[in-house]
Design a protein around this motif. Sequence first.
Motif, PDB file in Angstrom:
ATOM      1  N   GLN A 176      10.944 -17.365  -2.724  1.00 30.23           N
ATOM      2  CA  GLN A 176      10.855 -17.187  -1.275  1.00 30.23           C
ATOM      3  C   GLN A 176      10.937 -15.711  -0.869  1.00 30.23           C
ATOM      4  N   HIS A 177      11.643 -14.923  -1.654  1.00 30.22           N
ATOM      5  CA  HIS A 177      11.819 -13.508  -1.303  1.00 30.22           C
ATOM      6  C   HIS A 177      10.969 -12.573  -2.162  1.00 30.22           C
ATOM      7  N   GLY A 178       9.985 -13.155  -2.860  1.00 34.86           N
ATOM      8  CA  GLY A 178       9.014 -12.296  -3.538  1.00 34.86           C
ATOM      9  C   GLY A 178       9.126 -12.225  -5.031  1.00 34.86           C
ATOM     10  N   GLY A 179       9.995 -13.067  -5.638  1.00 34.15           N
ATOM     11  CA  GLY A 179      10.129 -13.054  -7.078  1.00 34.15           C
ATOM     12  C   GLY A 179       8.889 -13.603  -7.786  1.00 34.15           C
ATOM     13  N   PRO A 180       8.642 -13.164  -9.014  1.00 36.03           N
ATOM     14  CA  PRO A 180       9.633 -12.510  -9.870  1.00 36.03           C
ATOM     15  C   PRO A 180       9.846 -11.021  -9.624  1.00 36.03           C
ATOM     16  N   VAL A 181       8.868 -10.328  -9.053  1.00 40.53           N
ATOM     17  CA  VAL A 181       9.008  -8.881  -8.824  1.00 40.53           C
ATOM     18  C   VAL A 181       8.411  -8.530  -7.469  1.00 40.53           C
ATOM     19  N   ARG A 182       9.137  -7.733  -6.713  1.00 40.16           N
ATOM     20  CA  ARG A 182       8.615  -7.207  -5.468  1.00 40.16           C
ATOM     21  C   ARG A 182       8.864  -5.703  -5.409  1.00 40.16           C
ATOM     22  N   VAL A 183       8.141  -5.053  -4.520  1.00 43.56           N
ATOM     23  CA  VAL A 183       8.335  -3.637  -4.241  1.00 43.56           C
ATOM     24  C   VAL A 183       9.530  -3.492  -3.301  1.00 43.56           C
ATOM     25  N   LEU A 184      10.301  -2.429  -3.460  1.00 46.75           N
ATOM     26  CA  LEU A 184      11.403  -2.119  -2.558  1.00 46.75           C
ATOM     27  C   LEU A 184      11.269  -0.676  -2.090  1.00 46.75           C
ATOM     28  N   VAL A 185      10.969  -0.512  -0.803  1.00 47.58           N
ATOM     29  CA  VAL A 185      10.841   0.808  -0.175  1.00 47.58           C
ATOM     30  C   VAL A 185      11.750   0.787   1.051  1.00 47.58           C
ATOM     31  N   PRO A 186      13.057   0.973   0.877  1.00 51.11           N
ATOM     32  CA  PRO A 186      14.021   0.633   1.932  1.00 51.11           C
ATOM     33  C   PRO A 186      13.992   1.513   3.170  1.00 51.11           C
ATOM     34  N   ARG A 187      13.368   2.660   3.130  1.00 48.66           N
ATOM     35  CA  ARG A 187      13.366   3.539   4.306  1.00 48.66           C
ATOM     36  C   ARG A 187      12.291   3.163   5.324  1.00 48.66           C
ATOM     37  N   TYR A 188      11.499   2.134   5.015  1.00 52.77           N
ATOM     38  CA  TYR A 188      10.411   1.739   5.906  1.00 52.77           C
ATOM     39  C   TYR A 188      10.514   0.244   6.199  1.00 52.77           C
ATOM     40  N   TYR A 189       9.861  -0.190   7.279  1.00 48.16           N
ATOM     41  CA  TYR A 189       9.894  -1.608   7.606  1.00 48.16           C
ATOM     42  C   TYR A 189       9.464  -2.435   6.395  1.00 48.16           C
ATOM     43  N   LEU A 190      10.020  -3.613   6.312  1.00 50.49           N
ATOM     44  CA  LEU A 190       9.969  -4.407   5.089  1.00 50.49           C
ATOM     45  C   LEU A 190       8.565  -4.869   4.710  1.00 50.49           C
ATOM     46  N   TRP A 191       7.616  -4.871   5.650  1.00 52.29           N
ATOM     47  CA  TRP A 191       6.272  -5.318   5.272  1.00 52.29           C
ATOM     48  C   TRP A 191       5.624  -4.359   4.271  1.00 52.29           C
ATOM     49  N   LYS A 192       6.165  -3.135   4.152  1.00 50.35           N
ATOM     50  CA  LYS A 192       5.655  -2.200   3.154  1.00 50.35           C
ATOM     51  C   LYS A 192       6.161  -2.525   1.744  1.00 50.35           C
ATOM     52  N   SER A 193       7.212  -3.347   1.648  1.00 47.20           N
ATOM     53  CA  SER A 193       7.795  -3.716   0.348  1.00 47.20           C
ATOM     54  C   SER A 193       7.154  -5.014  -0.137  1.00 47.20           C
ATOM     55  N   ALA A 194       5.966  -4.909  -0.675  1.00 47.42           N
ATOM     56  CA  ALA A 194       5.142  -6.076  -0.988  1.00 47.42           C
ATOM     57  C   ALA A 194       5.840  -7.059  -1.919  1.00 47.42           C
ATOM     58  N   LYS A 195       5.833  -8.345  -1.510  1.00 47.81           N
ATOM     59  CA  LYS A 195       6.350  -9.414  -2.371  1.00 47.81           C
ATOM     60  C   LYS A 195       5.320  -9.768  -3.444  1.00 47.81           C
ATOM     61  N   TRP A 196       5.786 -10.452  -4.490  1.00 46.63           N
ATOM     62  CA  TRP A 196       4.927 -11.029  -5.538  1.00 46.63           C
ATOM     63  C   TRP A 196       3.878 -10.023  -6.027  1.00 46.63           C
ATOM     64  N   VAL A 197       4.292  -8.799  -6.248  1.00 41.58           N
ATOM     65  CA  VAL A 197       3.333  -7.732  -6.542  1.00 41.58           C
ATOM     66  C   VAL A 197       2.633  -7.987  -7.877  1.00 41.58           C
ATOM     67  N   ARG A 198       1.303  -7.780  -7.884  1.00 40.74           N
ATOM     68  CA  ARG A 198       0.536  -7.959  -9.112  1.00 40.74           C
ATOM     69  C   ARG A 198      -0.285  -6.717  -9.476  1.00 40.74           C
ATOM     70  N   ARG A 199      -0.469  -5.815  -8.515  1.00 44.38           N
ATOM     71  CA  ARG A 199      -1.248  -4.614  -8.812  1.00 44.38           C
ATOM     72  C   ARG A 199      -0.776  -3.459  -7.940  1.00 44.38           C
ATOM     73  N   ILE A 200      -0.660  -2.298  -8.574  1.00 43.37           N
ATOM     74  CA  ILE A 200      -0.338  -1.053  -7.878  1.00 43.37           C
ATOM     75  C   ILE A 200      -1.423  -0.049  -8.248  1.00 43.37           C
ATOM     76  N   THR A 201      -2.144   0.426  -7.256  1.00 46.80           N
ATOM     77  CA  THR A 201      -3.254   1.337  -7.494  1.00 46.80           C
ATOM     78  C   THR A 201      -2.970   2.685  -6.854  1.00 46.80           C
ATOM     79  N   PHE A 202      -3.002   3.728  -7.660  1.00 43.96           N
ATOM     80  CA  PHE A 202      -2.868   5.092  -7.145  1.00 43.96           C
ATOM     81  C   PHE A 202      -4.246   5.561  -6.701  1.00 43.96           C
ATOM     82  N   ALA A 203      -4.309   6.094  -5.473  1.00 46.17           N
ATOM     83  CA  ALA A 203      -5.603   6.391  -4.861  1.00 46.17           C
ATOM     84  C   ALA A 203      -5.648   7.817  -4.341  1.00 46.17           C
TER      85      ALA A 203
END
Length: 229
Positions: A176-203
């Motif tokens: 429910q909270h994004g497991g097994p792995v989610r992003v945590l970026v605590p200084r910004y609103y929580l929608w930036k901390s993507a749940k259920w993350v599967r890809r991170i792309t540097f652009a």
Amino acid sequence: MDEADKQGNDGPEISLIGQIRDKLIGRKQDWSREGRGLTGATAPPAQRLPPGQRLVTDWPVLDLGVQPEVPKAAFRLAIDGAVANPVTLDWDGFMALPQQDSVSDMHCVTTWSRYDNHWRGVSIRTILDLVRPHPEATHVLFESYDDYTTNLRLDQFAAEDCYLVHSWEGKPLTRQHGGPVRVLVPRYYLWKSAKWVRRITFATADRKGFWETRGYNNNADPWAEERYA
């Protein structure tokens, strides 16, 4: 058959999940048009509770009506783009990276905040050392197992309090909270901390994500009350 559209005897029918998803999206887009929660105030981060926020002791569950089930055996996290060493981590590979504990607050655009959350996971500093972003990389794009997307500047993502987390309060992060792995970026609103993350792309350029293209602020600083565009 597509989950959102099912063919019945009387023609196309929108599934219940699709109806729920569309209703939730529409409601949150209405919030952006109405300026829901805006106080017009700003504050320095030294003021622990950002403007317009209220403290909670639970952790409200907010999503788009879909909570993907991602077994650890099926988990894969691709980290690619403008990096010297693109990788795809399975669960064992992710857990083999140095693990750290951290404590931080979190702030949701729906106006709740929760203090002193205890996390365990992999520091973004470790991820940066692993993949080695190219000098021209300026942004990071996230994709989730529910097809959610969001974006950050690289300097936001590289802050020392940012992690990829798998545990909260000493227990595995729930589905429910994004497991097994989610992003945590605590200084910004929580929608930036993507749940259920599967890809991170540097652009090398920014690309707005799901909510950023639907009326929400591209930067999302709670103390500047950057809720909406």
